[in-house]
Design a protein around this motif. Structure first.
Motif, short mmCIF file in Angstrom:
data_model
loop_
_atom_site.label_atom_id
_atom_site.label_comp_id
_atom_site.label_asym_id
_atom_site.label_seq_id
_atom_site.Cartn_x
_atom_site.Cartn_y
_atom_site.Cartn_z
N GLU A 114 -3.82 11.41 -5.46
CA GLU A 114 -5.07 10.08 -5.29
C GLU A 114 -4.44 9.65 -6.81
OE1 GLU A 114 -9.36 10.50 -7.32
OE2 GLU A 114 -8.34 12.13 -6.29
N THR A 115 -3.92 9.52 -7.81
CA THR A 115 -3.02 8.86 -8.65
C THR A 115 -2.45 7.74 -8.77
OG1 THR A 115 -3.28 10.66 -10.58
CG2 THR A 115 -2.22 9.32 -11.19
N ALA A 116 -1.47 8.31 -7.54
CA ALA A 116 -0.81 7.56 -6.66
C ALA A 116 -1.46 6.46 -6.16
CB ALA A 116 0.66 8.16 -5.88
N VAL A 117 -2.57 6.57 -5.12
CA VAL A 117 -3.28 6.06 -4.88
C VAL A 117 -3.45 4.57 -5.66
CG1 VAL A 117 -5.82 5.82 -3.52
CG2 VAL A 117 -3.91 7.58 -3.04
N LEU A 118 -5.05 5.36 -6.52
CA LEU A 118 -5.42 4.74 -8.10
C LEU A 118 -4.09 3.65 -8.87
CD1 LEU A 118 -8.39 7.21 -9.01
CD2 LEU A 118 -8.40 4.90 -7.65
N GLY A 119 -3.05 4.25 -8.74
CA GLY A 119 -1.80 2.71 -8.77
C GLY A 119 -0.99 1.89 -8.05
N LEU A 120 -2.21 1.48 -6.82
CA LEU A 120 -1.90 0.75 -6.00
C LEU A 120 -2.35 -0.48 -6.25
CD1 LEU A 120 -2.51 2.34 -2.93
CD2 LEU A 120 -0.44 1.74 -3.61
N GLU A 121 -2.09 -2.01 -6.40
CA GLU A 121 -2.14 -3.31 -6.64
C GLU A 121 -1.78 -4.11 -5.68
OE1 GLU A 121 -0.24 -4.20 -10.36
OE2 GLU A 121 -1.76 -2.80 -11.06
N GLY A 122 -2.82 -4.87 -5.41
CA GLY A 122 -2.04 -6.48 -4.40
C GLY A 122 -2.92 -5.68 -2.73
N PHE A 128 -4.24 -0.01 2.29
CA PHE A 128 -4.82 0.94 2.08
C PHE A 128 -6.16 1.33 2.35
CE2 PHE A 128 -6.84 4.99 0.13
CZ PHE A 128 -6.17 6.21 0.18
N MET A 129 -7.14 0.17 1.18
CA MET A 129 -8.49 0.66 1.60
C MET A 129 -8.78 0.17 3.31
SD MET A 129 -10.06 -0.92 -1.40
CE MET A 129 -9.20 -2.63 -1.85
N ASP A 130 -7.90 -1.11 3.55
CA ASP A 130 -8.26 -1.21 5.59
C ASP A 130 -8.10 0.40 6.02
OD1 ASP A 130 -9.14 -4.07 4.55
OD2 ASP A 130 -7.18 -5.18 5.19
N ALA A 131 -6.82 0.96 5.86
CA ALA A 131 -6.41 2.05 6.71
C ALA A 131 -7.54 3.33 6.54
CB ALA A 131 -5.49 2.43 6.43
N VAL A 132 -7.58 3.42 5.63
CA VAL A 132 -8.78 5.02 5.34
C VAL A 132 -10.37 3.71 5.96
CG1 VAL A 132 -10.86 5.88 3.29
CG2 VAL A 132 -7.39 4.90 3.62
N ILE A 153 -12.29 6.88 -3.34
CA ILE A 153 -11.38 6.28 -2.87
C ILE A 153 -11.08 5.10 -2.44
CG2 ILE A 153 -10.34 6.82 -0.91
CD1 ILE A 153 -8.25 7.97 -3.26
N ILE A 154 -11.57 4.97 -2.50
CA ILE A 154 -11.97 3.02 -1.41
C ILE A 154 -12.40 2.18 -2.95
CG2 ILE A 154 -13.24 1.56 -0.58
CD1 ILE A 154 -12.38 3.40 2.27
N ARG A 155 -13.56 2.97 -3.25
CA ARG A 155 -14.54 2.07 -4.29
C ARG A 155 -13.64 2.60 -5.50
NH1 ARG A 155 -16.51 5.06 -7.78
NH2 ARG A 155 -17.03 6.79 -6.70
N LYS A 156 -13.03 3.45 -5.85
CA LYS A 156 -12.03 3.73 -6.84
C LYS A 156 -11.21 2.77 -6.74
CE LYS A 156 -11.69 7.65 -8.87
NZ LYS A 156 -11.61 9.11 -8.96
N LEU A 157 -10.75 2.80 -5.34
CA LEU A 157 -9.55 1.75 -6.28
C LEU A 157 -9.52 0.19 -5.50
CD1 LEU A 157 -6.74 1.32 -5.15
CD2 LEU A 157 -6.58 1.53 -3.13
N SER A 158 -10.69 -0.37 -5.03
CA SER A 158 -11.70 -1.60 -5.82
C SER A 158 -11.70 -1.71 -6.44
CB SER A 158 -12.90 -1.52 -4.37
OG SER A 158 -13.60 -2.49 -4.63
N GLU A 159 -13.17 -1.00 -7.23
CA GLU A 159 -12.70 -1.52 -8.91
C GLU A 159 -11.32 -1.80 -9.58
OE1 GLU A 159 -15.24 2.49 -9.56
OE2 GLU A 159 -17.21 1.84 -8.90
N SER A 160 -10.95 -0.11 -9.30
CA SER A 160 -8.95 -0.09 -10.32
C SER A 160 -8.01 -1.97 -10.01
CB SER A 160 -8.48 1.00 -9.93
OG SER A 160 -8.03 0.67 -8.87
N CYS A 161 -8.61 -2.15 -8.67
CA CYS A 161 -7.84 -3.75 -8.76
C CYS A 161 -9.16 -4.95 -9.13
CB CYS A 161 -7.38 -3.39 -7.28
SG CYS A 161 -6.39 -2.46 -6.61
N ASP A 162 -10.41 -5.03 -9.64
CA ASP A 162 -11.95 -5.80 -9.61
C ASP A 162 -11.45 -6.74 -7.95
OD1 ASP A 162 -13.13 -6.72 -11.09
OD2 ASP A 162 -11.64 -8.67 -11.36
#
Length: 162
Positions: A114-122, A128-132, A153-162
């Protein structure tokens, strides 16, 4: 969005992951069994062989990030052989989608992944979000707990990427 390299695999003992193995097997068998133009079939087989090198990933996160692009490439090869509507292909796609969803579930339960996922950018984060989301849309993550974790996890990643 600018793309950054994928984070290293948080599990150094993990083996490489290859998604869409059933579709690859379907395509390989089709190349062996078809009576179509030999040059066309050999071209598809060469392309498939070269894709195999780029399709394996050292990390689960990388496999999921690249999964939709790999599916698109494989479907293009199927179309070249006139197999886009083959029922065996549809079965292989469904099986591979279920396996990819199972990988996703195991990832949702791992803090390091999950930490690795939340480190994704761009672009990597978007893919990743599209695949999930694709797994959710196709009903591969049907259990309430699984779909909740996927949406979280989609929400958290979306928030972290703004």
């Amino acid at each position: 969005m600018e793309s950054r390299p994928l984070p290293p695999n948080p599990d150094p003992g993990a083996t490489e992951i290859l998604v869409y193995q059933n579709v690859i097997a379907f395509l390989s068998n089709a190349c062996l069994q078809t009576s179509q133009n030999a040059d066309k079939v050999q071209g598809v087989q060469r392309t498939l062989d070269s894709y195999l090198l780029s399709m394996s990933s050292e990390s689960l996160v990388g496999a999921i990030v690249n999964s939709l692009g790999h599916r698109t490439m494989l479907l293009e090869l199927c179309s070249q052989l006139g197999l886009a509507n083959d029922p065996t292909l549809r079965t292989a796609l469904r099986t591979d989608g279920e396996q990819l969803a199972a990988h996703s579930v195991s990832m949702f339960e791992s803090n390091s992944l999950e930490t690795a996922v939340l480190g994704l950018e761009g672009d990597s984060a978007q893919r990743f979000m599209d695949a999930v989301q694709d797994a959710l849309d196709k009903g591969f993550l049907m259990a309430h707990e699984q779909s909740s974790k996927a949406r979280r996890i989609i929400r958290k990643l979306s928030e972290s990427c703004d």
